[in-house]
Design a protein around this motif. Sequence first.
Motif, PDB file in Angstrom:
ATOM      1  N   ALA A 152       0.839  -1.211   0.000  1.00  0.00           N
ATOM      2  CA  ALA A 152       0.000   0.000   0.000  1.00  0.00           C
ATOM      3  C   ALA A 152       0.870   1.257   0.000  1.00  0.00           C
ATOM      4  O   ALA A 152       0.631   2.194  -0.766  1.00  0.00           O
ATOM      5  N   ARG A 170      -6.960   4.507   1.872  1.00  0.00           N
ATOM      6  CA  ARG A 170      -6.714   3.163   2.401  1.00  0.00           C
ATOM      7  C   ARG A 170      -7.923   2.820   3.242  1.00  0.00           C
ATOM      8  O   ARG A 170      -8.517   3.708   3.864  1.00  0.00           O
ATOM      9  N   ARG A 196     -12.933   4.867   4.571  1.00  0.00           N
ATOM     10  CA  ARG A 196     -11.566   4.916   4.069  1.00  0.00           C
ATOM     11  C   ARG A 196     -10.981   6.309   4.193  1.00  0.00           C
ATOM     12  O   ARG A 196     -11.682   7.299   4.162  1.00  0.00           O
TER      13      ARG A 196
END
Length: 199
Positions: A152, A170, A196
Motif C-alpha cells: 500500500a 486506504r 476509508r
Amino acid sequence: MHAPPVQRLITELSKLPGVGGRTAQRLAFHLLRGSDEDAFALAEAIREVKLRIGLCEVCFNLSDGPRCRICLDERRDTDLICVVEEPADVISIERTHEFAGRYHVLGGALSPIDGIDPEDLKISELYARVRDGGVREVVIATNPTTTGEATAMHIAGGIRQLAPEVSVTRLASGLPVGADLEYADELTLGRAFAGRRAV
Ligand SMILES: [Zn+2]
C-alpha cells in the motif's frame, strides 16, 4: 506403498493450500471409492477452468473473456479504482455492496524476502491506468498484513509522484490486523470501506 497412479494423485492433491499428506491421502481414497462420474466431473471442471478462465486485460481480475464483467459494466464508476491483492478479494468487496467503481488486481503483495518485487505484480499496469487519466480516487485495499501494508505504501508513493491530483485512500482500521481481506466479514469490510482515509 501406493500404486504409482495413486501416489501421483496424492502428490498432486498435497500441492493444494492447506492440504497435508494425510488429507491428500484421504481425498485420494475418497475419489477412488466414489463413482467414476464424480471423479471425472472434478477433473473436467479443473481442466475447463484452466482452459477458459484467464485474466482481464484491464484489471487482471479472473475473466472468461478479454475483459471481466466488472470492467464491461458501464454503470460502474470509471474514476474510482480499488486495488486488491487477489481475485478473491474482489468477491469479498463486491459482497459488501459498498463499492461501485472498478478494480485492479495486483496478483499478490510485495515481499522482498520471498523474491516478490514490484515488477512481479501488476503495479506498472496500475500506474498506466492512472496515467491514462480519468481516475479521481485509488482505494488501496491490500491486506492488513506486513506485506499488504508495504505494498500500500509503495503504491501510494508511486501514485503521488505520478498524479498528485488523484486521491489515494486506504481502508479504515477495524479490519483484523494480520488477516487476509478474504476472511473479513461483510459488515466489517463494508465499514472499513465506507470509512476509508487518505494516505
Ligand atoms: Zn476487469
